[in-house]
Motif scaffolding. Sequence first.
Motif, PDB file in Angstrom:
ATOM      1  N   TYR A 292       1.021  -1.346   0.085  1.00  0.00           N
ATOM      2  CA  TYR A 292      -0.259   0.501  -0.244  1.00  0.00           C
ATOM      3  C   TYR A 292       0.634   1.293  -0.035  1.00  0.00           C
ATOM      4  O   TYR A 292       1.081   1.930   0.883  1.00  0.00           O
ATOM      5  CB  TYR A 292      -0.486   0.023   1.327  1.00  0.00           C
ATOM      6  N   PRO A 293       1.967   1.804  -0.981  1.00  0.00           N
ATOM      7  CA  PRO A 293       2.640   3.022  -0.914  1.00  0.00           C
ATOM      8  C   PRO A 293       1.637   4.333  -1.015  1.00  0.00           C
ATOM      9  O   PRO A 293       2.567   5.159  -0.868  1.00  0.00           O
ATOM     10  CB  PRO A 293       3.025   2.460  -1.851  1.00  0.00           C
ATOM     11  N   PHE A 294       0.639   3.855  -1.648  1.00  0.00           N
ATOM     12  CA  PHE A 294      -0.231   4.865  -1.589  1.00  0.00           C
ATOM     13  C   PHE A 294      -0.794   6.000  -0.287  1.00  0.00           C
ATOM     14  O   PHE A 294      -1.101   7.079   0.067  1.00  0.00           O
ATOM     15  CB  PHE A 294      -1.519   4.407  -2.844  1.00  0.00           C
ATOM     16  N   GLN A 295      -0.352   4.970   0.892  1.00  0.00           N
ATOM     17  CA  GLN A 295      -1.524   5.368   1.429  1.00  0.00           C
ATOM     18  C   GLN A 295      -1.044   6.595   2.356  1.00  0.00           C
ATOM     19  O   GLN A 295       0.570   6.532   2.638  1.00  0.00           O
ATOM     20  CB  GLN A 295      -0.993   4.473   2.874  1.00  0.00           C
ATOM     21  N   GLY A 296      -1.041   7.472   2.694  1.00  0.00           N
ATOM     22  CA  GLY A 296      -0.550   8.996   3.027  1.00  0.00           C
ATOM     23  C   GLY A 296      -0.458   9.527   2.170  1.00  0.00           C
ATOM     24  O   GLY A 296       1.061  10.579   2.447  1.00  0.00           O
ATOM     25  N   LYS A 297      -0.454   9.716   0.849  1.00  0.00           N
ATOM     26  CA  LYS A 297       0.202   9.785   0.425  1.00  0.00           C
ATOM     27  C   LYS A 297      -0.704  10.075  -1.456  1.00  0.00           C
ATOM     28  O   LYS A 297      -0.824   9.908  -2.650  1.00  0.00           O
ATOM     29  CB  LYS A 297       1.257   9.292  -0.475  1.00  0.00           C
ATOM     30  N   PRO A 298      -1.621  11.560  -1.285  1.00  0.00           N
ATOM     31  CA  PRO A 298      -2.812  12.051  -1.931  1.00  0.00           C
ATOM     32  C   PRO A 298      -2.241  11.888  -3.833  1.00  0.00           C
ATOM     33  O   PRO A 298      -2.806  11.614  -4.183  1.00  0.00           O
ATOM     34  CB  PRO A 298      -3.634  12.689  -1.684  1.00  0.00           C
ATOM     35  N   GLU A 299      -1.317  11.979  -4.080  1.00  0.00           N
ATOM     36  CA  GLU A 299      -0.247  12.784  -5.095  1.00  0.00           C
ATOM     37  C   GLU A 299       0.011  11.486  -5.580  1.00  0.00           C
ATOM     38  O   GLU A 299       0.506  11.955  -7.238  1.00  0.00           O
ATOM     39  CB  GLU A 299       0.448  13.820  -4.535  1.00  0.00           C
ATOM     40  N   TRP A 300       0.071  10.391  -5.116  1.00  0.00           N
ATOM     41  CA  TRP A 300       1.199   9.027  -5.341  1.00  0.00           C
ATOM     42  C   TRP A 300       0.773   8.013  -6.267  1.00  0.00           C
ATOM     43  O   TRP A 300      -0.941   8.452  -7.030  1.00  0.00           O
ATOM     44  CB  TRP A 300       1.201   8.050  -4.397  1.00  0.00           C
ATOM     45  N   ASN A 301       0.693   7.506  -7.701  1.00  0.00           N
ATOM     46  CA  ASN A 301      -0.078   7.159  -9.028  1.00  0.00           C
ATOM     47  C   ASN A 301       1.320   6.340  -8.938  1.00  0.00           C
ATOM     48  O   ASN A 301       2.426   5.990  -9.182  1.00  0.00           O
ATOM     49  CB  ASN A 301       0.111   8.121  -9.942  1.00  0.00           C
ATOM     50  N   LEU A 302      -0.008   5.391  -9.777  1.00  0.00           N
ATOM     51  CA  LEU A 302       0.593   4.091  -9.768  1.00  0.00           C
ATOM     52  C   LEU A 302       1.553   4.072 -11.331  1.00  0.00           C
ATOM     53  O   LEU A 302       2.887   4.009 -12.007  1.00  0.00           O
ATOM     54  CB  LEU A 302      -0.270   2.981  -9.986  1.00  0.00           C
ATOM     55  N   ILE A 303       1.644   4.660 -12.303  1.00  0.00           N
ATOM     56  CA  ILE A 303       2.212   4.609 -13.069  1.00  0.00           C
ATOM     57  C   ILE A 303       3.541   5.049 -13.048  1.00  0.00           C
ATOM     58  O   ILE A 303       4.648   5.069 -13.840  1.00  0.00           O
ATOM     59  CB  ILE A 303       1.749   5.895 -14.934  1.00  0.00           C
ATOM     60  N   THR A 304       3.494   6.267 -12.072  1.00  0.00           N
ATOM     61  CA  THR A 304       5.452   6.472 -11.594  1.00  0.00           C
ATOM     62  C   THR A 304       5.880   6.045  -9.905  1.00  0.00           C
ATOM     63  O   THR A 304       7.298   5.173 -10.521  1.00  0.00           O
ATOM     64  CB  THR A 304       5.162   8.711 -10.398  1.00  0.00           C
ATOM     65  N   GLY A 305       4.887   5.220  -9.710  1.00  0.00           N
ATOM     66  CA  GLY A 305       5.624   4.578  -8.449  1.00  0.00           C
ATOM     67  C   GLY A 305       5.831   3.190  -9.817  1.00  0.00           C
ATOM     68  O   GLY A 305       7.009   2.397  -9.297  1.00  0.00           O
TER      69      GLY A 305
END
Length: 366
Positions: free
Chosen positions: A64-77
Amino acid sequence: ILKDNGYATSWFGKDHNTPAFAASSVGPFDQWPTGMGFEYFYGFVGGDANQWQPNLFRNTTQIYPFQGKPEWNLITGMADDAIEYLNRLNQTMPSKPFFVKYAPGATHAPHHPTKEWVKKISDMHLFDDGYEKLRERIFENQKRLGVIPADTKLEAWPNEMLKPWDQLSAEEKKLFIRQVEVFAAYCAYNDSEMGRIIDTIQEMGKLDNTLIIYINGDNGTSAEGGPNGTPNEVAFFNGVPVPVDVQMKWYDVWGTEQTYNHMSAGWSWAFDTPFTWFKQNASRLGGIRQNMAISWPARIKDTGALREQFCHVIDIVPTILEAAGIKQPEFVDGIKQSPIEGTSLVYTFDEKNAKAPSKHKTQYFE
């Protein structure tokens, strides 16, 4: 085959190969990427994923790398993780060859680019004059580039199925332009992130001897949004059309975590130019034809050139094996193998064979 011949093997992004009954966090995992020859997997299991909060796995462990990171996006991740993986491999075993399968969510629905990319595309006003004009521009560009014959005729627009642009209301035009700008931003954003991975390989000094096979498409462009598009693709699958005035409630958040969006099928028809139909109809080439580009600087000297020999996705494995100098094994784990169907494309790499007859003669698909 590549792992057994000394390659580091990895898979990033979409895995729609695992049966639904095995797609949970408890497996069984024999038909997950890590059970089928890939030493490392970072991606989602299924046909598509929310790019802001995906159903994401590293190997077989949900993360869950997106938790607490509203700007996180899988394309970049996903690009970040691929770059980290390649750097680890290069630092630890720089002589080990690698195979990376990279299957991003783009441009399958939902179309989830960042706001920055949406603004970049919106500021270009590429789609303001509608899908028929877009189709005509694409068609003329294809003739200018020589990728279709100069005497090709463009089939009439399907007025009964897809309302002509000049018959749309101002509200419909506004919504449809928003839909396609988000789609185009998703495509451009994804290409940019893949470019970072290629830059990484170049920084390692390995790009010259890296074969890159780039296939872009979702079969043909998808029309799952229906004639008007949808803020939620799941509505389409349940036979629920969403009226334009209702869709406008999501206009300002189109492509964000508040939508699972898809665009009007009019754009899908245009993006499959010069062919007709789209992903949902495999009986027309618009439903199956995709773009492909191949790069291998140390081997392919005829850069930027066009090849017109027939090829099908089943030709990719034979191409990789010939390029790597690896023969198809007769047995794997004691099981005799059927011959690989498909034809290596390596013969097309040389300029002297640019017009050579296709070695792939027959293909079945449905």
